[in-house]
Design a protein around this motif. Sequence first.
Motif, PDB file in Angstrom:
ATOM      1  N   GLY A  17      -5.289   5.842   4.706  1.00  0.00           N
ATOM      2  CA  GLY A  17      -5.022   4.664   3.880  1.00  0.00           C
ATOM      3  C   GLY A  17      -3.628   4.683   3.299  1.00  0.00           C
ATOM      4  O   GLY A  17      -2.923   3.656   3.273  1.00  0.00           O
ATOM      5  N   ALA A  18      -3.182   5.861   2.832  1.00  0.00           N
ATOM      6  CA  ALA A  18      -1.841   5.983   2.268  1.00  0.00           C
ATOM      7  C   ALA A  18      -0.776   5.752   3.332  1.00  0.00           C
ATOM      8  O   ALA A  18       0.226   5.070   3.095  1.00  0.00           O
ATOM      9  CB  ALA A  18      -1.671   7.366   1.628  1.00  0.00           C
ATOM     10  N   VAL A  19      -0.995   6.334   4.509  1.00  0.00           N
ATOM     11  CA  VAL A  19      -0.009   6.223   5.592  1.00  0.00           C
ATOM     12  C   VAL A  19       0.153   4.771   6.038  1.00  0.00           C
ATOM     13  O   VAL A  19       1.268   4.317   6.342  1.00  0.00           O
ATOM     14  CB  VAL A  19      -0.434   7.114   6.779  1.00  0.00           C
ATOM     15  CG1 VAL A  19       0.401   6.797   8.010  1.00  0.00           C
ATOM     16  CG2 VAL A  19      -0.290   8.579   6.417  1.00  0.00           C
ATOM     17  N   VAL A  20      -0.940   4.010   6.050  1.00  0.00           N
ATOM     18  CA  VAL A  20      -0.865   2.620   6.520  1.00  0.00           C
ATOM     19  C   VAL A  20      -0.385   1.684   5.416  1.00  0.00           C
ATOM     20  O   VAL A  20       0.501   0.851   5.616  1.00  0.00           O
ATOM     21  CB  VAL A  20      -2.246   2.161   7.051  1.00  0.00           C
ATOM     22  CG1 VAL A  20      -2.229   0.670   7.365  1.00  0.00           C
ATOM     23  CG2 VAL A  20      -2.633   2.970   8.279  1.00  0.00           C
ATOM     24  N   ALA A  21      -0.979   1.822   4.215  1.00  0.00           N
ATOM     25  CA  ALA A  21      -0.746   0.828   3.159  1.00  0.00           C
ATOM     26  C   ALA A  21       0.643   0.927   2.551  1.00  0.00           C
ATOM     27  O   ALA A  21       1.294  -0.107   2.326  1.00  0.00           O
ATOM     28  CB  ALA A  21      -1.808   0.987   2.068  1.00  0.00           C
ATOM     29  N   ALA A  22       1.119   2.148   2.255  1.00  0.00           N
ATOM     30  CA  ALA A  22       2.397   2.286   1.543  1.00  0.00           C
ATOM     31  C   ALA A  22       3.573   1.677   2.307  1.00  0.00           C
ATOM     32  O   ALA A  22       4.311   0.848   1.759  1.00  0.00           O
ATOM     33  CB  ALA A  22       2.645   3.757   1.214  1.00  0.00           C
ATOM     34  N   PRO A  23       3.769   2.038   3.590  1.00  0.00           N
ATOM     35  CA  PRO A  23       4.890   1.406   4.314  1.00  0.00           C
ATOM     36  C   PRO A  23       4.718  -0.096   4.479  1.00  0.00           C
ATOM     37  O   PRO A  23       5.699  -0.841   4.420  1.00  0.00           O
ATOM     38  CB  PRO A  23       4.877   2.109   5.679  1.00  0.00           C
ATOM     39  CG  PRO A  23       4.091   3.360   5.478  1.00  0.00           C
ATOM     40  CD  PRO A  23       3.093   3.042   4.423  1.00  0.00           C
ATOM     41  N   LEU A  24       3.472  -0.546   4.674  1.00  0.00           N
ATOM     42  CA  LEU A  24       3.232  -1.967   4.886  1.00  0.00           C
ATOM     43  C   LEU A  24       3.589  -2.778   3.645  1.00  0.00           C
ATOM     44  O   LEU A  24       4.295  -3.792   3.723  1.00  0.00           O
ATOM     45  CB  LEU A  24       1.760  -2.181   5.266  1.00  0.00           C
ATOM     46  CG  LEU A  24       1.367  -3.595   5.695  1.00  0.00           C
ATOM     47  CD1 LEU A  24       2.107  -4.003   6.953  1.00  0.00           C
ATOM     48  CD2 LEU A  24      -0.135  -3.684   5.901  1.00  0.00           C
ATOM     49  N   PHE A  25       3.115  -2.333   2.487  1.00  0.00           N
ATOM     50  CA  PHE A  25       3.393  -3.063   1.245  1.00  0.00           C
ATOM     51  C   PHE A  25       4.865  -2.953   0.871  1.00  0.00           C
ATOM     52  O   PHE A  25       5.434  -3.896   0.321  1.00  0.00           O
ATOM     53  CB  PHE A  25       2.506  -2.539   0.117  1.00  0.00           C
ATOM     54  CG  PHE A  25       1.148  -3.181   0.075  1.00  0.00           C
ATOM     55  CD1 PHE A  25       0.808  -4.021  -0.961  1.00  0.00           C
ATOM     56  CD2 PHE A  25       0.224  -2.942   1.079  1.00  0.00           C
ATOM     57  CE1 PHE A  25      -0.444  -4.627  -1.003  1.00  0.00           C
ATOM     58  CE2 PHE A  25      -1.032  -3.531   1.049  1.00  0.00           C
ATOM     59  CZ  PHE A  25      -1.367  -4.384   0.008  1.00  0.00           C
ATOM     60  N   ARG A  26       5.468  -1.821   1.156  1.00  0.00           N
ATOM     61  CA  ARG A  26       6.889  -1.688   0.853  1.00  0.00           C
ATOM     62  C   ARG A  26       7.718  -2.599   1.756  1.00  0.00           C
ATOM     63  O   ARG A  26       8.733  -3.149   1.330  1.00  0.00           O
ATOM     64  CB  ARG A  26       7.310  -0.235   1.043  1.00  0.00           C
ATOM     65  CG  ARG A  26       8.752   0.061   0.677  1.00  0.00           C
ATOM     66  CD  ARG A  26       8.814   1.166  -0.314  1.00  0.00           C
ATOM     67  NE  ARG A  26      10.114   1.290  -0.922  1.00  0.00           N
ATOM     68  CZ  ARG A  26      10.565   2.398  -1.474  1.00  0.00           C
ATOM     69  NH1 ARG A  26       9.800   3.469  -1.506  1.00  0.00           N
ATOM     70  NH2 ARG A  26      11.738   2.447  -2.039  1.00  0.00           N
ATOM     71  N   ARG A  27       7.271  -2.754   2.984  1.00  0.00           N
ATOM     72  CA  ARG A  27       7.990  -3.620   3.923  1.00  0.00           C
ATOM     73  C   ARG A  27       8.033  -5.060   3.420  1.00  0.00           C
ATOM     74  O   ARG A  27       9.020  -5.770   3.606  1.00  0.00           O
ATOM     75  CB  ARG A  27       7.305  -3.561   5.294  1.00  0.00           C
ATOM     76  CG  ARG A  27       7.822  -4.546   6.326  1.00  0.00           C
ATOM     77  CD  ARG A  27       9.252  -4.218   6.726  1.00  0.00           C
ATOM     78  NE  ARG A  27       9.771  -5.132   7.724  1.00  0.00           N
ATOM     79  CZ  ARG A  27      10.263  -6.333   7.458  1.00  0.00           C
ATOM     80  NH1 ARG A  27      10.300  -6.765   6.206  1.00  0.00           N
ATOM     81  NH2 ARG A  27      10.719  -7.104   8.420  1.00  0.00           N
ATOM     82  N   PHE A  28       6.964  -5.501   2.740  1.00  0.00           N
ATOM     83  CA  PHE A  28       6.901  -6.872   2.223  1.00  0.00           C
ATOM     84  C   PHE A  28       7.386  -6.971   0.783  1.00  0.00           C
ATOM     85  O   PHE A  28       7.189  -7.991   0.120  1.00  0.00           O
ATOM     86  CB  PHE A  28       5.473  -7.404   2.330  1.00  0.00           C
ATOM     87  CG  PHE A  28       5.040  -7.664   3.746  1.00  0.00           C
ATOM     88  CD1 PHE A  28       5.533  -8.759   4.447  1.00  0.00           C
ATOM     89  CD2 PHE A  28       4.167  -6.812   4.388  1.00  0.00           C
ATOM     90  CE1 PHE A  28       5.148  -8.999   5.755  1.00  0.00           C
ATOM     91  CE2 PHE A  28       3.773  -7.039   5.703  1.00  0.00           C
ATOM     92  CZ  PHE A  28       4.273  -8.128   6.399  1.00  0.00           C
ATOM     93  N   GLY A  29       8.021  -5.894   0.281  1.00  0.00           N
ATOM     94  CA  GLY A  29       8.619  -5.923  -1.047  1.00  0.00           C
ATOM     95  C   GLY A  29       7.637  -5.840  -2.189  1.00  0.00           C
ATOM     96  O   GLY A  29       7.976  -6.180  -3.329  1.00  0.00           O
ATOM     97  N   LEU A  30       6.397  -5.382  -1.937  1.00  0.00           N
ATOM     98  CA  LEU A  30       5.381  -5.315  -2.982  1.00  0.00           C
ATOM     99  C   LEU A  30       5.291  -3.944  -3.631  1.00  0.00           C
ATOM    100  O   LEU A  30       4.595  -3.787  -4.640  1.00  0.00           O
ATOM    101  CB  LEU A  30       4.005  -5.697  -2.395  1.00  0.00           C
ATOM    102  CG  LEU A  30       3.929  -7.114  -1.820  1.00  0.00           C
ATOM    103  CD1 LEU A  30       2.580  -7.332  -1.155  1.00  0.00           C
ATOM    104  CD2 LEU A  30       4.157  -8.144  -2.914  1.00  0.00           C
ATOM    105  N   GLY A  31       5.957  -2.938  -3.083  1.00  0.00           N
ATOM    106  CA  GLY A  31       5.962  -1.610  -3.689  1.00  0.00           C
ATOM    107  C   GLY A  31       4.812  -0.744  -3.205  1.00  0.00           C
ATOM    108  O   GLY A  31       3.745  -1.236  -2.802  1.00  0.00           O
TER     109      GLY A  31
END
Length: 589
Positions: A17-31
């Motif tokens: 979950g961490a590996v998928v969610a963190a880069p994805l949300f950071r990519r969209f500027g959500l942190g």
Amino acid sequence: MSAPNHFFAEALMLLGGAVVAAPLFRRFGLGTVLGYLAAGALIGPIAHLITGAEEILSVAELGVVFLLFIIGLELKPSTLWRMRSDIFVLGGLQVVVSGLLLMGAAVFTGVLDWRGALVAGFGLSLSSTAFALQILNDRNDRNSRYGQRSFSILLFQDLAIVPLLAMISILASQAQPSPAAAWRDIGVALAAVAAMILAGRYLLNPLFQIIARTGAREVMIAAALFIVLGSALLMQVVGLSMAMGAFLSGVMLAESSYRHELETDIEPFRGILQALFFMAVGLSVQFDIILANLGVLLAAVPAVMLIKGLSIYALCRIGGSPHNDAIRIATLLPQGGEFGFVLFTTATGVSIFSGATASLLISVVTLTMALTPVVAALSSRFLSGEDHEELDEDFDGAGSDILMIGFSRFGQIAAQILLASGRDVTIIDDSADRVRQAASFGFRIYFGDGGRLDILRAAGIEKAKIVAVCTHNRVITDRIVDLIRSEYPNVRLFVRSYDRVHSLALRERNVEYELRETLESGLVFGRQAIQALGVDEDTAEAITADIRRRDEERLQIQAVEGVRAGSHMLFNRPVLQPEPLVKPKRNEG
């Protein structure tokens, strides 16, 4: 599924979950914080793949402990003493004012009696250290002025947990504790703090020296973990928070020669456990309580964030923060914090309010946490005017052979030559973005205004063999050169010049060396162009050297006779009047 396999599967899901969610949300500027929260909520209360969020949260709180230790490593006792006003005055006022306002709002609704409203108000006045500092880290703003003020408020909130827990005991018994017991508790806490200070000053450095001689890397890591966890446990035993114990141990080691190695050893544990903490908060979201009390939460969550945000903004403005910094702090700290969980659970245990009320308050805290990254991201909409960000001026370790003032394009190229030669270079610049970017590449760079005498002294101008002024604005450059010439007339000044006229003005100020910012690049560009047209390399280099020589001779003549002198030396032929452009004739052959 057996227990070991079940534990392995849960760990694998959390990591995935961490590996998928963190880069994805950071990519969209959500942190990354919001990504971890979403991953935890999806894995836990939505998909029901993991239960037992409380156990995970109790382990994951070590991420906050390690984070405070690393922050302590970066704060010397002298720096902490300089922050004392923000910690105790601004931080204290924030807890008291926000707590009383939130208490008043709770009493006004009539849901709680005055005792329950008092606990709820002050519990909600505390913010989340983990959330706020992670957002600051994502922005690289932890050393900014507003970042330091935010941290000061959070630090006082960590201290406030002790009297707030004592308040719950008093409210439960409705009787004052005996003075002897109160003085005993205070004495034990002070003795524990004193013991940590003495150990940090006299025991830890010799201990790490002995361990370092063994050459066993794993033992050094074990020792670092032992120091952090041991100090955290000691503070918890005497009634303070674990995070506060880790922070104090970090401060005591801030001047140690092993500071950077300790930070390197702890950082991986901090990163993983802090990510786990945010995911555990997502796992603990109780959607059934949220749906059952949707109307109350829709009113309570924005009310809490608004009351805290407005009170923090007002206090920061009164405390001297500019509008933009006050907005950033107010939108960074409007959420409830981890200690709210502790206070509400403790209040339930002594029957100040019911378990259902505690669950509702915990849901308010969780939702304000989840909304914090969104609110912080929206802060830019409330900023006004030109925002010249400033960092705290900390010149620890400054003082080199070369002091460079200004680190834009010109200075960055020159610094590489200086460092490649084996020289130490201390750099100061007044752009927070450039300071952060250059520091990430390992430059010894400090935030400061090179036109201030106190900054120049702090940066080690008295030790410098050469001062390189590489600022790109002519007015600023002249001001810095005049200041240095008046205070340090014997210093060797190397200065970046804006243009030919500026070069002449700098020579009048007796700088040892000046160079127009475009001269050498223009010469190299011209040399490459004529080589592309067929001129051999040796001839092109000879032409370039001749132009360079003529330019210098002309400058010397202009320094004596004026800027219009020496025009006959521009080219190998007399200066001609330009001819007008005409349309080429068509070849009618």
